[in-house]
Design a protein around this motif. Structure first.
Motif, PDB file in Angstrom:
ATOM      1  N   GLU A  13     -36.351  27.231 -33.810  1.00  0.00           N
ATOM      2  CA  GLU A  13     -35.922  26.018 -33.114  1.00  0.00           C
ATOM      3  C   GLU A  13     -36.998  24.968 -33.327  1.00  0.00           C
ATOM      4  OE1 GLU A  13     -35.408  27.363 -29.059  1.00  0.00           O
ATOM      5  OE2 GLU A  13     -33.927  28.868 -29.696  1.00  0.00           O
ATOM      6  N   PRO A  14     -36.643  23.696 -33.283  1.00  0.00           N
ATOM      7  CA  PRO A  14     -37.664  22.666 -33.497  1.00  0.00           C
ATOM      8  C   PRO A  14     -38.727  22.727 -32.401  1.00  0.00           C
ATOM      9  CG  PRO A  14     -35.460  21.714 -33.572  1.00  0.00           C
ATOM     10  CD  PRO A  14     -35.322  23.118 -33.067  1.00  0.00           C
ATOM     11  N   GLU A  15     -39.959  22.500 -32.781  1.00  0.00           N
ATOM     12  CA  GLU A  15     -41.061  22.484 -31.821  1.00  0.00           C
ATOM     13  C   GLU A  15     -41.323  21.034 -31.422  1.00  0.00           C
ATOM     14  OE1 GLU A  15     -42.914  23.362 -29.359  1.00  0.00           O
ATOM     15  OE2 GLU A  15     -43.698  25.141 -30.383  1.00  0.00           O
ATOM     16  N   THR A  16     -41.131  20.738 -30.156  1.00  0.00           N
ATOM     17  CA  THR A  16     -41.299  19.343 -29.717  1.00  0.00           C
ATOM     18  C   THR A  16     -42.689  19.083 -29.132  1.00  0.00           C
ATOM     19  OG1 THR A  16     -40.560  19.755 -27.470  1.00  0.00           O
ATOM     20  CG2 THR A  16     -38.852  19.316 -29.104  1.00  0.00           C
ATOM     21  N   PHE A  17     -43.445  20.140 -28.887  1.00  0.00           N
ATOM     22  CA  PHE A  17     -44.752  20.034 -28.249  1.00  0.00           C
ATOM     23  C   PHE A  17     -44.674  19.290 -26.917  1.00  0.00           C
ATOM     24  CE2 PHE A  17     -45.609  20.215 -32.854  1.00  0.00           C
ATOM     25  CZ  PHE A  17     -46.292  21.411 -32.894  1.00  0.00           C
ATOM     26  N   GLY A  18     -43.515  19.338 -26.296  1.00  0.00           N
ATOM     27  CA  GLY A  18     -43.347  18.692 -24.991  1.00  0.00           C
ATOM     28  C   GLY A  18     -43.342  17.168 -25.042  1.00  0.00           C
ATOM     29  N   ILE A  19     -43.253  16.602 -26.241  1.00  0.00           N
ATOM     30  CA  ILE A  19     -43.257  15.135 -26.338  1.00  0.00           C
ATOM     31  C   ILE A  19     -41.930  14.596 -25.821  1.00  0.00           C
ATOM     32  CG2 ILE A  19     -43.314  13.194 -27.980  1.00  0.00           C
ATOM     33  CD1 ILE A  19     -45.245  15.031 -29.647  1.00  0.00           C
ATOM     34  N   PRO A  20     -41.978  13.661 -24.873  1.00  0.00           N
ATOM     35  CA  PRO A  20     -40.724  13.206 -24.265  1.00  0.00           C
ATOM     36  C   PRO A  20     -39.813  12.477 -25.245  1.00  0.00           C
ATOM     37  CG  PRO A  20     -42.613  11.991 -23.373  1.00  0.00           C
ATOM     38  CD  PRO A  20     -43.168  13.055 -24.257  1.00  0.00           C
ATOM     39  N   GLY A  21     -38.518  12.721 -25.098  1.00  0.00           N
ATOM     40  CA  GLY A  21     -37.519  11.968 -25.873  1.00  0.00           C
ATOM     41  C   GLY A  21     -37.113  12.614 -27.173  1.00  0.00           C
ATOM     42  N   VAL A  22     -37.823  13.674 -27.593  1.00  0.00           N
ATOM     43  CA  VAL A  22     -37.502  14.262 -28.897  1.00  0.00           C
ATOM     44  C   VAL A  22     -36.083  14.832 -28.888  1.00  0.00           C
ATOM     45  CG1 VAL A  22     -38.089  16.035 -30.584  1.00  0.00           C
ATOM     46  CG2 VAL A  22     -39.906  14.787 -29.400  1.00  0.00           C
ATOM     47  N   ASN A  23     -35.780  15.651 -27.887  1.00  0.00           N
ATOM     48  CA  ASN A  23     -34.451  16.272 -27.862  1.00  0.00           C
ATOM     49  C   ASN A  23     -33.337  15.241 -27.704  1.00  0.00           C
ATOM     50  OD1 ASN A  23     -35.318  18.912 -28.216  1.00  0.00           O
ATOM     51  ND2 ASN A  23     -35.750  19.147 -26.025  1.00  0.00           N
ATOM     52  N   GLU A  24     -33.616  14.169 -26.979  1.00  0.00           N
ATOM     53  CA  GLU A  24     -32.589  13.158 -26.706  1.00  0.00           C
ATOM     54  C   GLU A  24     -32.385  12.212 -27.886  1.00  0.00           C
ATOM     55  OE1 GLU A  24     -35.217  13.780 -24.828  1.00  0.00           O
ATOM     56  OE2 GLU A  24     -34.358  14.762 -23.080  1.00  0.00           O
ATOM     57  N   HIS A  25     -33.458  11.840 -28.568  1.00  0.00           N
ATOM     58  CA  HIS A  25     -33.347  10.716 -29.500  1.00  0.00           C
ATOM     59  C   HIS A  25     -33.666  11.028 -30.960  1.00  0.00           C
ATOM     60  CE1 HIS A  25     -32.809   8.234 -25.995  1.00  0.00           C
ATOM     61  NE2 HIS A  25     -33.963   8.605 -25.497  1.00  0.00           N
ATOM     62  N   ALA A  26     -34.183  12.229 -31.232  1.00  0.00           N
ATOM     63  CA  ALA A  26     -34.578  12.491 -32.620  1.00  0.00           C
ATOM     64  C   ALA A  26     -33.596  13.450 -33.295  1.00  0.00           C
ATOM     65  CB  ALA A  26     -35.989  13.060 -32.672  1.00  0.00           C
ATOM     66  N   PHE A  27     -33.470  13.306 -34.584  1.00  0.00           N
ATOM     67  CA  PHE A  27     -32.677  14.227 -35.398  1.00  0.00           C
ATOM     68  C   PHE A  27     -33.577  15.357 -35.876  1.00  0.00           C
ATOM     69  CE2 PHE A  27     -30.648  10.123 -35.748  1.00  0.00           C
ATOM     70  CZ  PHE A  27     -29.306  10.416 -35.672  1.00  0.00           C
ATOM     71  N   SER A  28     -32.957  16.496 -36.205  1.00  0.00           N
ATOM     72  CA  SER A  28     -33.766  17.551 -36.806  1.00  0.00           C
ATOM     73  C   SER A  28     -33.050  18.146 -38.011  1.00  0.00           C
ATOM     74  CB  SER A  28     -34.094  18.631 -35.774  1.00  0.00           C
ATOM     75  OG  SER A  28     -32.913  19.247 -35.343  1.00  0.00           O
ATOM     76  N   ILE A  29     -33.857  18.684 -38.910  1.00  0.00           N
ATOM     77  CA  ILE A  29     -33.357  19.243 -40.166  1.00  0.00           C
ATOM     78  C   ILE A  29     -33.268  20.745 -39.981  1.00  0.00           C
ATOM     79  CG2 ILE A  29     -33.934  19.570 -42.621  1.00  0.00           C
ATOM     80  CD1 ILE A  29     -35.300  16.837 -42.521  1.00  0.00           C
ATOM     81  N   ARG A  30     -32.151  21.234 -39.441  1.00  0.00           N
ATOM     82  CA  ARG A  30     -32.132  22.660 -39.124  1.00  0.00           C
ATOM     83  C   ARG A  30     -30.828  23.371 -39.420  1.00  0.00           C
ATOM     84  NH1 ARG A  30     -31.321  23.769 -32.821  1.00  0.00           N
ATOM     85  NH2 ARG A  30     -31.858  25.815 -33.607  1.00  0.00           N
ATOM     86  N   SER A  31     -29.768  22.656 -39.704  1.00  0.00           N
ATOM     87  CA  SER A  31     -28.487  23.317 -39.958  1.00  0.00           C
ATOM     88  C   SER A  31     -27.615  22.377 -40.772  1.00  0.00           C
ATOM     89  CB  SER A  31     -27.797  23.635 -38.633  1.00  0.00           C
ATOM     90  OG  SER A  31     -27.428  22.430 -37.984  1.00  0.00           O
ATOM     91  N   VAL A  32     -26.525  22.908 -41.290  1.00  0.00           N
ATOM     92  CA  VAL A  32     -25.577  22.062 -42.027  1.00  0.00           C
ATOM     93  C   VAL A  32     -25.080  20.947 -41.118  1.00  0.00           C
ATOM     94  CG1 VAL A  32     -23.284  22.009 -43.098  1.00  0.00           C
ATOM     95  CG2 VAL A  32     -24.885  23.840 -43.675  1.00  0.00           C
TER      96      VAL A  32
END
Lengths: 403, 403
Positions: free
Chosen positions: A112-131
């Motif tokens: 799973e993506p590691e966010t290091f607890g940085i706020p907003g990553v899950n809400e606003h960032a894209f990740s390269i992890r699946s089709v």
């Protein structure tokens, strides 16, 4: 009881799970065991290729294959479902739509993506992890370009792309994106200089841990393609408007792609395993400590490189090698032997693609640059396909230099 | 004064303006006048093809051509700028970035979507009116498909497409979209039955004014492709969540495409002309009443079909014919004659494409269906290209049946 075959359940059809299943099939293990492979999708995809469909330089279908085109489902059951929890005391796996009993379990649940607890990553960032996730990145980028000229008031942030993390995935994605941007500019009638690609890295260098000459080569090449590096620059927050950097500066952007590394699977924490960031420190034979019936491979397995006393970074290469050992050890257990093989990674090298015909790599102690490295990358990709499905799969899904 | 050439300014490079410029060039009118063509973009596009790139079944570059690939800019000046206002008393056109004086003016400023004052249309609906707007529709649709599988909680409204208006453009777009949807479903791993296409029309029939047999053929065909017709169903409001229908029902959708017809140019109202919904009721020689120096053609010109005492609907066919008359009349004026030709539309027929190899049409009193109509549509499209730029342009941008 005597004629009841033991049940092997393999969780996840990533590099590790898929290769384990394929090896057990080839070794005719299905004669001695009832083998079931569980995966969320009915296809397997090559995680290490995903930066390409994310940028739109390769179609996502080139990175995936139907599981039943590689695995013979007359020999190995396939269950399309998502894993919720492993109940080790009951030897049971809870799925979203059912449950499975096991005698032997192979955990290849990936990362799973590691966010290091940085706020907003899950809400606003894209990740390269699946089709699904990279298809969305591609479409989102094109949508930003399409919107730019449509709106009377120009939003320059539509054309600003922030890639958080200049590690392996971040650099590979930036490489592809910098190759794609001129095409997108032509497609949407936009001047190239309007488009900004930022590669933002908290560490003091891009590609930390990589050979310095190779890093310099990569950075020069990407800068020539218009990439702006912000090294030594931690991101403090991701918002709907962009990223806030340490020190107070802000980059306005509608597209933040998060590539700062991965952790193991939260399903393992939830199931009561002792983990380090979702990864289980496995025994030498790849079994989970205290669980003689559970093998852990791929991104969920933590193994230490004793030369430097640090964990090996999780890679496809290691996952594939672990699968070979895991399949052998399962065969041994089925045969009643308790003498299991120890896993020893054999790191053959690392090649990072930079888009187009460019790449950098280290094979043994040999540094590779440009087209040589790029050709080597294709050889590595094709080798995996060969191991998994033989020459037919290489021909169907492989990468070739077109002369 | 004697040797100062009169200035002809043509506003807009749509069907009317482009063909006027092309005809004046061929008639060597640039020897007797200084001719300037003004357009917002440096390209001309075929408005009647735009439903295809909007659905993604044809690339938008196939619908456009650089103006200087058709017009010789050594003979006719080209100014890339947007028109703000016409100052008739000063014989001047105000552009966003400058102004132009004229002795003769040709107004070919095209149309704007007609919202009928329905709230939310400008804010929430897409329109099929330019390369920029249709490119955005295509990307938006793909973005909706890409988002659907990415999100854990499924939003069915991502896959609901509302086309407001079942007139010519609405039906042509629905036809293309219904052809594209199976491709999109394959591309994004989505079951076809999840996708809904609604064709919503306030009038008591689709394609109002068209022959009944042809309407039945079109509706049956589109229903077979999964289109749902809501006829006799006025839309009362467009919101960010979808459309509200008269009677209180609501369709949830993130994609509303507005095709309920067009009005003329608001620039004409702003410039003090007397208009009916942005269109000037022109004299028989195509000049604006009271303005012997101003010709109005295309969607900005209102002419009455005296047989039924109603305005001709604005079409490419009429705009092109008007351009031929307009160019002749300008030549006459330059030659010092005041005997101008009267414009008489010669309606050769109408063909509506339905996507794929399907179409319906009326040529003279002959009804055409299916591939015959579809082939006729291509003939019409190619004929325009031939008139505009001869055989080279047909070969470059034409449509052909590929056998």
């Amino acid at each position: 009881m005597m004629n009841k075959k033991p049940k092997i359940v393999i969780l996840g059809a990533g590099y590790g799970g898929m290769m384990t299943a394929s090896r057990l099939q080839k070794a005719n293990a299905y004669q001695d065991a009832e083998i079931t492979l569980v995966n969320k999708h009915n296809y397997h995809y090559q995680t290490t290729w995903l930066h390409e469909p994310a940028a739109g330089t390769l179609h996502h279908d080139r990175t995936r294959m139907l599981i039943d085109s590689v695995i013979d489902t007359n020999k190995i059951n396939f269950v399309k479902d998502a894993v919720s929890e492993i109940k080790t005391d009951e030897k049971k796996v809870i799925l979203e739509n059912g449950e499975l009993e096991y005698d032997y379990l192979v955990v290849g649940l990936g990362s799973e993506p590691e966010t290091f607890g940085i706020p907003g990553v899950n809400e606003h960032a894209f990740s390269i992890r699946s089709v699904n996730s990279v298809r969305l990145i591609r479409e989102h980028i094109e949508y930003m370009f399409a919107n730019y000229n449509k709106e009377e008031e120009k939003h320059d942030d539509y054309l600003h792309f922030v890639v958080a993390g200049a590690g392996f995935t971040g650099i590979e994605f930036v490489g592809e994106l910098s190759e794609r941007v001129p095409e997108l500019c032509a497609e949407y009638d936009i001047a190239r200089e309007k488009v900004k690609i930022y590669s933002v890295e908290a560490a003091p260098t891009a590609l930390p841990g990589f050979d310095e000459d190779l890093v310099t080569y990569a950075m020069n090449l990407l800068e020539d393609r218009g990439v702006e590096f912000l090294i030594n620059t931690p991101i403090e927050e991701v918002t709907a408007e962009g990223v806030k950097l340490k020190g107070g500066e802000e980059i306005k952007s509608r597209t933040v792609v998060w590539t700062t590394g991965v952790r193991g699977s939260s399903i393992l924490d939830k199931s009561g395993f002792e983990t380090m960031r979702g990864r289980i420190k496995v025994e030498k034979d790849l079994r989970a400590p205290g669980h003689d019936d559970i093998f852990v491979i791929g991104d969920c397995a933590l193994i230490i490189n004793e030369e430097i006393n640090r964990p090996y970074p999780p890679t496809a290469q290691i996952a594939i090698q672990q699968a070979l050992t895991c399949a052998k050890n399962l065969k041994a257990l089925l045969a009643g032997s308790e003498k299991l093989q120890e896993f020893k990674p054999d790191i053959k090298g690392t090649v990072a693609s930079l888009g187009g015909k460019e790449a950098i790599g280290l094979v043994g102690s040999k540094k590779l640059f440009g087209t040589t490295a790029s050709a080597m990358k294709k050889v590595i990709d094709n080798k995996y396909l060969y191991q998994l499905g033989g020459m037919p799969l290489v021909l169907k899904k492989g990468k070739f230099n077109v002369f």
